[in-house]
Design a protein around this motif. Sequence first.
Motif, short mmCIF file in Angstrom:
data_model
loop_
_atom_site.label_atom_id
_atom_site.label_comp_id
_atom_site.label_asym_id
_atom_site.label_seq_id
_atom_site.Cartn_x
_atom_site.Cartn_y
_atom_site.Cartn_z
N TRP A 1 70.08 44.63 -65.12
CA TRP A 1 70.75 45.89 -64.76
C TRP A 1 69.99 46.57 -63.62
CZ3 TRP A 1 69.79 51.09 -64.45
CH2 TRP A 1 70.90 51.92 -64.36
N ILE A 2 68.66 46.60 -63.72
CA ILE A 2 67.84 47.21 -62.67
C ILE A 2 68.03 46.47 -61.35
CG2 ILE A 2 65.44 47.51 -61.88
CD1 ILE A 2 66.24 49.66 -63.84
N ARG B 1 70.56 44.57 -60.43
CA ARG B 1 71.94 44.70 -59.95
C ARG B 1 72.21 46.08 -59.36
NH1 ARG B 1 76.44 46.08 -63.26
NH2 ARG B 1 74.99 45.87 -64.95
N THR B 2 71.68 47.13 -59.97
CA THR B 2 72.00 48.48 -59.52
C THR B 2 71.01 49.03 -58.49
OG1 THR B 2 70.71 49.55 -61.29
CG2 THR B 2 73.05 49.06 -61.75
N GLY B 3 69.79 48.49 -58.48
CA GLY B 3 68.77 49.03 -57.58
C GLY B 3 68.25 50.38 -58.04
N SER B 4 68.54 50.74 -59.27
CA SER B 4 68.10 52.04 -59.81
C SER B 4 66.61 52.03 -60.14
CB SER B 4 68.87 52.34 -61.11
OG SER B 4 70.23 52.48 -60.84
N ASP C 1 65.86 55.40 -64.80
CA ASP C 1 67.31 55.53 -64.99
C ASP C 1 67.91 54.44 -65.86
OD1 ASP C 1 67.22 57.79 -63.45
OD2 ASP C 1 67.98 56.82 -61.64
#
Length: 71
Positions: free
Chosen positions: A38-39, A41-44, A48
Amino acid sequence: LVLSDAAWERMAPLIIGRPDQKGSTGRDNRMFVEGVLWIVRTGSPWRDLPEVFGDWNSVFRRFSRWSIKGV
């Protein structure tokens, strides 16, 4: 979830922290991997990371330990 069940089944035996290994066991290896994906993929930022993946700091520390080991 990002990983299909079939992909997870192929990947699960390769994960560090399985119950059949010495040392500490990961609480939920699949959610850890899903959280890292998730990190990526999102670049967050890690802070977050949604709670469904676990405490962001715990996931980050485990990822950091894996990175140091070259996993």
